[in-house]
Design a protein around this motif. Structure first.
Motif: not given
Length: 145
Positions: A105-129
């Protein structure tokens, strides 16, 4: 824009050979970009994937279920989970009835880490499409497999 022929200074016997080598080259480029992106957060892309799987689950998951859902099949998934457990991002829940069964199970600390990570990585990788090109690429990759 990238050009595989120039990037690796090579010519190809056919477009199929070039396409296959381009997929491998691009996969390595994506992997490198993801490793750099996650470095400041102290996790790997595979660990991020495990955390996302657990966040989306309605209940604790067996280790094998997590392995089956991973994008990148990893023989060292248990070791990846050991590291996440040591950082207190996930927790192991042993079964009362069968000691061979462990759920994660994911912990509260794990959820906090996920929430702190920007969501734009994959979008930036595909920015030329554009959306249509991304759909076409996805369809072609599905067709290839």
């Amino acid at each position: 824009m990238g050009d595989l022929s120039k990037d690796i200074n090579s010519k190809f016997d056919s477009n199929r050979v070039k396409a296959l080598l381009n997929i491998i080259y691009t996969a390595n480029w994506i992997s490198s970009c993801q490793n750099e992106f996650f470095k400041p957060f102290g996790i790997s892309p595979q660990q991020y994937n495990i955390l996302r799987i657990l966040r989306g689950a309605d209940e604790p998951l067996k280790v094998q279920t997590i392995k089956d859902r991973m994008l990148e099949r990893s023989p060292n998934a248990t070791r990846l989970m050991d590291k996440l457990c040591a950082k207190e991002y996930i927790e192991r829940l042993p079964s009362e009835h069968d000691r061979r069964v462990v759920k994660i199970i994911i912990t509260e600390k794990g959820l906090q880490l996920l929430n702190s990570i920007p969501k734009n990585l994959n979008r930036d990788l595909l920015k030329n499409l554009n959306e249509q090109e991304a759909e076409q690429l996805s369809n072609l990759l599905d067709k290839m497999r």
